[in-house]
Every structure is written in C-alpha cells, then in structure tokens.
Design a protein around this motif. Sequence first.
Motif, PDB file in Angstrom:
ATOM      1  N   ILE A  23       0.848  -1.207   0.000  1.00 49.20           N
ATOM      2  CA  ILE A  23       0.000   0.000   0.000  1.00 49.20           C
ATOM      3  C   ILE A  23       0.880   1.251   0.000  1.00 49.20           C
ATOM      4  O   ILE A  23       0.639   2.196  -0.766  1.00 49.20           O
ATOM      5  CB  ILE A  23      -0.960  -0.010   1.204  1.00 49.20           C
ATOM      6  CG1 ILE A  23      -2.033  -1.102   1.009  1.00 49.20           C
ATOM      7  CG2 ILE A  23      -1.606   1.360   1.413  1.00 49.20           C
ATOM      8  CD1 ILE A  23      -2.862  -1.375   2.244  1.00 49.20           C
ATOM      9  N   LEU A  24       1.913   1.269   0.832  1.00 52.85           N
ATOM     10  CA  LEU A  24       2.813   2.433   0.888  1.00 52.85           C
ATOM     11  C   LEU A  24       3.585   2.614  -0.410  1.00 52.85           C
ATOM     12  O   LEU A  24       3.781   3.743  -0.867  1.00 52.85           O
ATOM     13  CB  LEU A  24       3.776   2.306   2.067  1.00 52.85           C
ATOM     14  CG  LEU A  24       3.164   2.466   3.451  1.00 52.85           C
ATOM     15  CD1 LEU A  24       4.209   2.243   4.529  1.00 52.85           C
ATOM     16  CD2 LEU A  24       2.518   3.828   3.601  1.00 52.85           C
ATOM     17  N   ILE A  25       4.026   1.510  -1.019  1.00 51.23           N
ATOM     18  CA  ILE A  25       4.728   1.607  -2.300  1.00 51.23           C
ATOM     19  C   ILE A  25       3.793   2.175  -3.365  1.00 51.23           C
ATOM     20  O   ILE A  25       4.177   3.053  -4.141  1.00 51.23           O
ATOM     21  CB  ILE A  25       5.290   0.236  -2.719  1.00 51.23           C
ATOM     22  CG1 ILE A  25       6.471  -0.132  -1.823  1.00 51.23           C
ATOM     23  CG2 ILE A  25       5.705   0.232  -4.183  1.00 51.23           C
ATOM     24  CD1 ILE A  25       6.920  -1.579  -1.949  1.00 51.23           C
ATOM     25  N   GLY A  26       2.554   1.690  -3.396  1.00 52.47           N
ATOM     26  CA  GLY A  26       1.576   2.209  -4.362  1.00 52.47           C
ATOM     27  C   GLY A  26       1.325   3.696  -4.155  1.00 52.47           C
ATOM     28  O   GLY A  26       1.307   4.477  -5.119  1.00 52.47           O
ATOM     29  N   PHE A  27       1.153   4.091  -2.902  1.00 52.33           N
ATOM     30  CA  PHE A  27       0.952   5.506  -2.595  1.00 52.33           C
ATOM     31  C   PHE A  27       2.163   6.330  -3.019  1.00 52.33           C
ATOM     32  O   PHE A  27       2.033   7.392  -3.615  1.00 52.33           O
ATOM     33  CB  PHE A  27       0.685   5.691  -1.094  1.00 52.33           C
ATOM     34  CG  PHE A  27       0.687   7.127  -0.659  1.00 52.33           C
ATOM     35  CD1 PHE A  27      -0.390   7.955  -0.933  1.00 52.33           C
ATOM     36  CD2 PHE A  27       1.777   7.664   0.009  1.00 52.33           C
ATOM     37  CE1 PHE A  27      -0.381   9.283  -0.541  1.00 52.33           C
ATOM     38  CE2 PHE A  27       1.802   8.987   0.406  1.00 52.33           C
ATOM     39  CZ  PHE A  27       0.708   9.807   0.132  1.00 52.33           C
ATOM     40  N   ILE A  34       2.621  12.002  -9.716  1.00 51.88           N
ATOM     41  CA  ILE A  34       1.917  13.291  -9.735  1.00 51.88           C
ATOM     42  C   ILE A  34       2.910  14.445  -9.630  1.00 51.88           C
ATOM     43  O   ILE A  34       2.797  15.447 -10.352  1.00 51.88           O
ATOM     44  CB  ILE A  34       0.870  13.348  -8.599  1.00 51.88           C
ATOM     45  CG1 ILE A  34      -0.279  12.378  -8.913  1.00 51.88           C
ATOM     46  CG2 ILE A  34       0.354  14.768  -8.398  1.00 51.88           C
ATOM     47  CD1 ILE A  34      -1.245  12.176  -7.772  1.00 51.88           C
ATOM     48  N   LEU A  35       3.917  14.309  -8.749  1.00 53.57           N
ATOM     49  CA  LEU A  35       4.923  15.364  -8.610  1.00 53.57           C
ATOM     50  C   LEU A  35       5.727  15.546  -9.890  1.00 53.57           C
ATOM     51  O   LEU A  35       6.006  16.675 -10.298  1.00 53.57           O
ATOM     52  CB  LEU A  35       5.866  15.053  -7.448  1.00 53.57           C
ATOM     53  CG  LEU A  35       5.292  15.191  -6.044  1.00 53.57           C
ATOM     54  CD1 LEU A  35       6.300  14.727  -5.009  1.00 53.57           C
ATOM     55  CD2 LEU A  35       4.849  16.609  -5.770  1.00 53.57           C
ATOM     56  N   ILE A  36       6.089  14.452 -10.530  1.00 57.55           N
ATOM     57  CA  ILE A  36       6.860  14.544 -11.777  1.00 57.55           C
ATOM     58  C   ILE A  36       6.037  15.210 -12.865  1.00 57.55           C
ATOM     59  O   ILE A  36       6.518  16.110 -13.558  1.00 57.55           O
ATOM     60  CB  ILE A  36       7.345  13.147 -12.215  1.00 57.55           C
ATOM     61  CG1 ILE A  36       8.446  12.669 -11.262  1.00 57.55           C
ATOM     62  CG2 ILE A  36       7.855  13.167 -13.653  1.00 57.55           C
ATOM     63  CD1 ILE A  36       8.826  11.211 -11.445  1.00 57.55           C
TER      64      ILE A  36
END
Length: 151
Positions: A23-27, A34-36
């Motif tokens: 879950i953390l990797i997906g997030f 999104i930042l890129i």
Amino acid sequence: MSMFLPPFEGRLSRRQYWIGNLILIGFGLLAAGILIVAFIVSGGVLAEERSTGEKQLSMALVIAILIPWSALVVKRTKDLDFPLWTVAICLGAVVLDLLMDLAGVRYLSGLSGWFAAILFVLNVVWSVGVLGFVRGTAGPNRHGPDPLVPA
C-alpha cells in the motif's frame, strides 16, 4: 488501517507487513508520478541535478511515507520479539540516507557515497529479508498476542 498509525502497539504478521508495504509503495509511486507530471507541466525539466524545490517535495513525500512505514517496522519487530534498538538503527539509516541526499552525496562516489550505499543495502536486507520472511514469535510475547492466532 491501524497498522499504519501510532501508537506503535501490538504485533504484525508477515502478511500484514507485506500488505502494508505494498500500500505504501503504491501511494509513493502515485505521489511521485503526480509530482513529476506537475513539475514537467510547470515548465521544469528533469535534470541530473535536482533543484531545491524538487528536493523539498521529495523530502515531504518520504516523510509522509516514513511515519506509517515506521509503524509497520516497529510492530513487525515486536512480532519477532527483537529489541527495539534494532528499529532505531533501521530508521536511523533511512534518516541518514535522506540527509545525505539533501547534502548531494551520490551513491558510490567517495567514502560517504559508499557508506550510504552499504547502509541502504543493509536496510533493504533487514526490511525485506528479516522483517518480511522470518516467522514471528509463536504464541503471545511481551508485546501482545500472536497475530496468526484468531482472537
């Protein structure tokens, strides 16, 4: 969701640990994407050297993931009944890696770069190899009941 949140009480099974990490990797991947895209749309160019703003955004993302990941590591370490100073070493290595990144230290360049690379590899071995694959203490331990035994 309680696996991600303080207080860092209780134990996690290997399965819960892997689900939490996925879950953390997906997030993290979604947020990084999104930042890129936002940076490219705003006219920035992805370069070898990151700007201060990029470093700050990257740091904010890592810190946002570090808190729930810390909860996973603490609870999984408790399931293995390891001393909690092992968590301090693991998290300390991550914080040191972040500081070295902010300072512009590159992996495998100079003594500090080699040091950072070795710490990173040891941290991955610990986080994946030990926390991810070693079975926890069977039955209850000083940190709570066995997460594999239904309540």
